[in-house]
Design an enzyme around this catalytic site. Structure first.
Site, PDB file in Angstrom:
ATOM      1  N   SER A 132     -15.349  -5.971 -32.617  1.00 43.54           N
ATOM      2  CA  SER A 132     -16.421  -6.761 -31.979  1.00 43.54           C
ATOM      3  C   SER A 132     -16.851  -6.260 -30.605  1.00 43.54           C
ATOM      4  CB  SER A 132     -15.981  -8.212 -31.837  1.00 43.54           C
ATOM      5  OG  SER A 132     -16.363  -8.917 -32.976  1.00 43.54           O
ATOM      6  N   LYS A 188     -20.320  -5.213 -30.392  1.00 43.45           N
ATOM      7  CA  LYS A 188     -21.425  -6.188 -30.270  1.00 43.45           C
ATOM      8  C   LYS A 188     -22.128  -6.071 -28.916  1.00 43.45           C
ATOM      9  CE  LYS A 188     -19.652  -9.411 -33.719  1.00 43.45           C
ATOM     10  NZ  LYS A 188     -18.354  -9.776 -34.163  1.00 43.45           N
ATOM     11  N   TYR A 238     -24.021  -3.356 -39.680  1.00 42.90           N
ATOM     12  CA  TYR A 238     -23.077  -4.159 -38.889  1.00 42.90           C
ATOM     13  C   TYR A 238     -21.629  -3.670 -39.096  1.00 42.90           C
ATOM     14  CZ  TYR A 238     -20.030  -8.051 -37.689  1.00 42.90           C
ATOM     15  OH  TYR A 238     -18.996  -8.800 -37.173  1.00 42.90           O
ATOM     16  N   TYR A 262     -14.329 -14.998 -28.004  1.00 44.03           N
ATOM     17  CA  TYR A 262     -14.239 -16.021 -29.054  1.00 44.03           C
ATOM     18  C   TYR A 262     -14.184 -17.407 -28.413  1.00 44.03           C
ATOM     19  CZ  TYR A 262     -12.868 -11.642 -31.244  1.00 44.03           C
ATOM     20  OH  TYR A 262     -12.823 -10.341 -31.639  1.00 44.03           O
ATOM     21  N   VAL A 281     -11.079  -7.673 -32.715  1.00 47.50           N
ATOM     22  CA  VAL A 281      -9.848  -7.937 -33.458  1.00 47.50           C
ATOM     23  C   VAL A 281      -9.000  -6.683 -33.691  1.00 47.50           C
ATOM     24  CG1 VAL A 281     -10.626 -10.084 -34.570  1.00 47.50           C
ATOM     25  CG2 VAL A 281     -11.008  -7.887 -35.717  1.00 47.50           C
TER      26      VAL A 281
HETATM   27  N1  GLU Z   1     -15.734  -6.661 -37.983  1.00 48.67           N
HETATM   28  C1  GLU Z   1     -15.108  -7.909 -37.660  1.00 48.67           C
HETATM   29  C2  GLU Z   1     -15.662  -9.034 -38.493  1.00 48.67           C
HETATM   30  O1  GLU Z   1     -16.821  -9.039 -38.732  1.00 48.67           O
HETATM   31  C3  GLU Z   1     -15.328  -8.140 -36.199  1.00 48.67           C
HETATM   32  C4  GLU Z   1     -14.499  -9.252 -35.741  1.00 48.67           C
HETATM   33  C5  GLU Z   1     -14.111  -9.153 -34.316  1.00 48.67           C
HETATM   34  O2  GLU Z   1     -13.661  -8.135 -33.796  1.00 48.67           O
HETATM   35  O3  GLU Z   1     -14.277 -10.206 -33.678  1.00 48.67           O
HETATM   36  O4  GLU Z   1     -14.975  -9.900 -38.922  1.00 48.67           O
END
Ligand code: GLU
Length: 310
Positions: free
Chosen positions: A69, A72, A194, A246, A264
């Protein structure tokens, strides 16, 4: 508290692994993406890159790991640089207070994700980006390589495949978004882009260098150009502070007090505006999906160095 001189940073990093030993053996690597569960949970690395162009490292700072993530922030920055505020008609700027892959919130908020850092929000950002890039995967990779000044950054096909094969929740989110009219491209095309973004492998040093643009008003770390405007950099930092970790963003603000974005894969990046960017990596995650040793390391670093935005 007074700021410590830059030469102190290496000393703080050198003491760090020892200072946070009790933060290990408390969590677990992510296992809902099987490829991530294969990583040695005891790895720990940290890197700091200052706006003067100096880098400092500790432990496994040059080891590649799955940024998940953290990507992002790259996609948000690229999207904002193309379309500015218009993006926020399709995605909000409020902390979600729910898990990063929650479906229920999207249902009662009519397909507008709370923010760009929950999965639904990042899927909308990926969709928006597809309008502006001609070869999405290649353009995204070039953008990140340029920011890190490292052409040896790649997508990890095994992580991509693992996530693709186990991406039922993300597929559900994308279909939900589509049903609300908040996804313009085909679901599979958006998810492909994504999942590739999330599968990027980078080191702490790569990430600390790449994120320096957010510590220096949007200026590119290695080129004489802007990645985003000063105002946009400020907005991205605010989103990282309120939504980047989060539904643990309050804890981070309380204990670390810096804009942060976690993944994650166990990585966390943090920004000290005007001064430096930081990346820490250690795969053992707590219940909310953030690296426990990583969070503790940032708290220690902030305390020792005296840097905070508050
Ligand atoms: N690729 C992970 C998902 O979509 C990213 C989650 C993360 O790192 O928060 O679940």
């Amino acid at each position: 508290m007074e700021y410590k001189p830059v030469s102190e940073l290496q000393r703080i990093l050198a003491c760090l692994p020892e200072a946070i030993t009790d933060a290990f053996n408390q969590g677990q690597p992510a296992n809902y993406i099987p490829a991530l569960a294969e990583v040695d949970p005891k790895r720990f690395g940290m890197a700091v890159s200052t706006v003067d162009g100096e880098d400092f490292t500790a432990g496994d700072a040059r080891e590649m790991f799955s940024i998940q993530s953290i990507s992002k922030v790259f996609s948000l920055s690229l999207a904002i640089s193309h379309m500015g505020e218009e993006l926020f008609q399709r995605v909000g700027v409020e902390p979600s207070g729910t898990s990063f892959n929650s479906l229920s919130q999207l249902e009662y908020e009519n397909g507008i994700p709370r923010n760009p850092f929950i999965n639904a929000g990042a899927i909308v950002v990926a969709d928006a980006l597809l309008e502006y890039v001609s070869s999405p995967k290649q353009d995204f990779l070039s953008f990140v390589r340029g920011l890190s000044d490292n052409i040896d950054i790649h997508y990890d096909e095994s992580v991509f495949r693992s996530e693709f094969d186990n991406g039922q929740r993300n597929t559900a989110l994308a279909n939900y978004l589509k049903s609300f009219g908040n996804l313009k491209n085909h679901v599979s095309r958006v998810l492909d882009f994504y999942f590739y973004q999330c599968s990027l492998s980078m080191s702490c040093l790569d990430l600390a260098r790449a994120f320096r643009f957010l510590a220096q008003d949007g200026r590119h770390p290695f080129r004489n150009e802007s990645v985003v405007s000063r105002l946009q950099a400020r907005r991205i930092n605010s989103l990282m502070m309120t939504c980047g970790t989060y539904d643990e963003a309050g804890e981070f603000a309380f204990h670390v007090g810096l804009p942060c974005k976690s993944g994650v894969g166990g990585g966390i990046v943090a920004i000290i505006p005007g001064k430096m960017s930081i990346c820490v990596w250690s795969p053992e995650l707590g219940a909310k999906g953030n690296s426990l040793p990583g969070m503790r390391a940032l708290e220690y670093f902030v305390k020792q160095s005296g840097h905070s935005v508050f």
